[in-house]
Design an enzyme around this catalytic site. Sequence first.
Site, PDB file in Angstrom:
ATOM      1  N   SER A 238       0.763  -1.130  -0.110  1.00  0.00           N
ATOM      2  CA  SER A 238       0.107   0.015   0.018  1.00  0.00           C
ATOM      3  C   SER A 238       0.775   1.167  -0.029  1.00  0.00           C
ATOM      4  O   SER A 238       2.088   1.353   0.537  1.00  0.00           O
ATOM      5  CB  SER A 238      -0.755  -0.133   1.262  1.00  0.00           C
ATOM      6  OG  SER A 238      -0.095   0.215   2.389  1.00  0.00           O
ATOM      7  N   ILE A 241       2.172   2.170   3.677  1.00  0.00           N
ATOM      8  CA  ILE A 241       3.130   1.660   4.189  1.00  0.00           C
ATOM      9  C   ILE A 241       4.250   1.777   3.325  1.00  0.00           C
ATOM     10  O   ILE A 241       5.498   1.866   3.700  1.00  0.00           O
ATOM     11  CB  ILE A 241       2.831  -0.146   4.308  1.00  0.00           C
ATOM     12  CG1 ILE A 241       1.821  -0.267   5.280  1.00  0.00           C
ATOM     13  CG2 ILE A 241       4.058  -0.526   4.568  1.00  0.00           C
ATOM     14  CD1 ILE A 241       1.394  -1.611   5.260  1.00  0.00           C
ATOM     15  N   GLY A 242       4.229   2.151   2.064  1.00  0.00           N
ATOM     16  CA  GLY A 242       5.330   2.548   1.108  1.00  0.00           C
ATOM     17  C   GLY A 242       6.090   3.635   1.416  1.00  0.00           C
ATOM     18  O   GLY A 242       7.050   4.048   1.529  1.00  0.00           O
ATOM     19  N   GLU A 259       6.581  -0.009  -5.330  1.00  0.00           N
ATOM     20  CA  GLU A 259       5.649  -0.236  -6.135  1.00  0.00           C
ATOM     21  C   GLU A 259       4.161  -0.481  -5.255  1.00  0.00           C
ATOM     22  O   GLU A 259       3.905  -1.228  -4.842  1.00  0.00           O
ATOM     23  CB  GLU A 259       5.575  -1.821  -6.728  1.00  0.00           C
ATOM     24  CG  GLU A 259       6.817  -2.060  -7.625  1.00  0.00           C
ATOM     25  CD  GLU A 259       6.665  -0.952  -9.030  1.00  0.00           C
ATOM     26  OE1 GLU A 259       5.655  -0.417  -9.278  1.00  0.00           O
ATOM     27  OE2 GLU A 259       7.645  -1.206  -9.604  1.00  0.00           O
ATOM     28  N   CYS A 293      -2.627  -4.361  -8.439  1.00  0.00           N
ATOM     29  CA  CYS A 293      -2.436  -3.131  -8.353  1.00  0.00           C
ATOM     30  C   CYS A 293      -2.595  -2.552  -9.728  1.00  0.00           C
ATOM     31  O   CYS A 293      -2.892  -1.368  -9.852  1.00  0.00           O
ATOM     32  CB  CYS A 293      -0.891  -2.770  -8.129  1.00  0.00           C
ATOM     33  SG  CYS A 293       0.197  -3.531  -9.001  1.00  0.00           S
TER      34      CYS A 293
HETATM   35  C1  UN1 Z   1       0.770  -6.354  -9.289  1.00  0.00           C
HETATM   36  O1  UN1 Z   1      -0.361  -6.377  -9.366  1.00  0.00           O
HETATM   37  O2  UN1 Z   1       1.287  -6.185  -8.143  1.00  0.00           O
HETATM   38  O3  UN1 Z   1       0.358  -5.934 -15.250  1.00  0.00           O
HETATM   39  C2  UN1 Z   1       1.477  -6.623 -10.438  1.00  0.00           C
HETATM   40  C3  UN1 Z   1      -0.085  -6.746 -14.493  1.00  0.00           C
HETATM   41  C4  UN1 Z   1       0.857  -7.865 -14.016  1.00  0.00           C
HETATM   42  C5  UN1 Z   1       1.766  -7.342 -12.827  1.00  0.00           C
HETATM   43  C6  UN1 Z   1       0.658  -6.830 -11.671  1.00  0.00           C
HETATM   44  N1  UN1 Z   1       1.742  -8.116 -15.086  1.00  0.00           N
HETATM   45  O4  UN1 Z   1      -1.233  -6.745 -14.156  1.00  0.00           O
END
Ligand code: UN1
Length: 506
Positions: A238, A241-242, A259, A293
């Site tokens: 998150s 936390i990041g 990330e 994400c």
């Molecule tokens: C993630 O959700 O942490 O592009 C990575 C994407 C995947 C990687 C997602 N190749 O949806």
Amino acid sequence: MDFLADLGIADQNSGAYAGEWLATTGASLDTFNPATGERIASVTQATAAEYDQVVDAAREAFGRWRAIPGPARGDIVRRVGDALRAKKDQLGKLIALEMGKIAQEGWGEVQECIDIADFATGLSRQLYGLTMPSERPGHSMKEQWHPLGTVGVMTAFNFPMAVWAWNSALAWTCGDSVVWKPSPKTPLCAIGIINVVRPVLEAEGFGALASLVIGSNEEVAGRMLDDERMPLISFTGSSEIGKYVAGKVAGRFGRTILECGGNNGLIVMDDADMNMVLPATLFGAVGTAGQRCTTTRRLLVHQDMFEEVKERLVRAYDDISIGNPMDEGTLCGPLIDEAAVANMERSIAACKAEGGVLLRGGERVQPEGCEGGHFVAPAIMIARNDYKTVQSETFAPLLYLIPFKDMDEAVALHNGVPQGLSSAIFTTDVRKAERFLSAIGSDCGIANVNIGTSGAEIGGAFGGEKDTGGGRESGSDSWKQYMRRQTCTINWGADLPLAQGIQFGE
Ligand code: UN1
């Protein structure tokens, strides 16, 4: 479930690997199948002392590994990739079992691990530096890249193997060792994939390159952030936390790759090809049960298309098969746990309170044979971009439909969130497409035309701006973060001229 035994997973497993599995003595951690709520197995977590042992082993391996030529390191990474290929089926099923994504997506995740190993193998002969002309006669200048050290990798539950693989394949090729701290929600995925790669590394005397430590925040994660032995921490999780991680690691002049959260928007222009918009939105918003994400969280739709998109999407949502991720035909598996379901319910209620309208979904579901599972029906809400709920990331299949009137407004709304990971526009007009990709278009790290926000290939750099944290992983030149840069000036003449024309003495 034969694949568990095949991946070396027992009922009670060690939570620390450092070239060999350690006899860990920390608290026991249970792991559950999110589709049934049943316990799968347990892990004996590492204590602070065992964590230290792991880091020492990884450091020792780094000391030897960095002296091996890059292409020879790449050859070992190639063999790691082959080991993953051979166990793709089992590893994909393990992801489906413990994380809950459907098996198709589990195999896709393992394929990402294989792809990055291939990429890193090629990279091992391409760790290019530069040469530059020296301003001094009889001098030459070059820049070169050296291994950095031991890299701490902290991963989230949603990509329980691929994010480790992105980091590790590059780190190993770059001459680094890795200490992995996986999510406590998916420790078996970590143990399973380590068991697949370790025979390759152990045969070379380098098992500890793939060190693993499963433990609490107090015993393990907090120590990693403060640990001077780790010059780089790669963190996925998150934004909240990041930010903490960034501060802690920067405080000791360590580097981070962050990330963090996304709030990914997909823009549907009035000239979009609707036959592409629908499947792209479904995969983006419902795939991985909304727990990528890169998940599509905001669908920004031209006002002239709004009714049509809404109706077709609602119909498509009615047909989504929700069920056991191991069953063929399931499109939407469970959320990771009860807290995730409650969180989605809270967001829907909060969005309603702000004026949002729930069109479909949001209710708990109990597919047959999955009585203890954490299932929800994927939800669509009509909302405004400035709602507080829309501004933050809810890690669940909750899609906001937001109307706009023209391209200017679409881009402004699109960029009007704190996060900046992935973005997409659907249009058949090259002007609109190029504008979206231009400096006055999307402010995200990833910007797509006529494909959705999720499912990026490993060859490009992966990551985003603003609250997403600014890190880049996987392809392009992300590898440079795993190395230290050295600028070298060589005087091959017999005089000693100074730079900037300085005359010193004489
Ligand atoms: C993630 O959700 O942490 O592009 C990575 C994407 C995947 C990687 C997602 N190749 O949806």
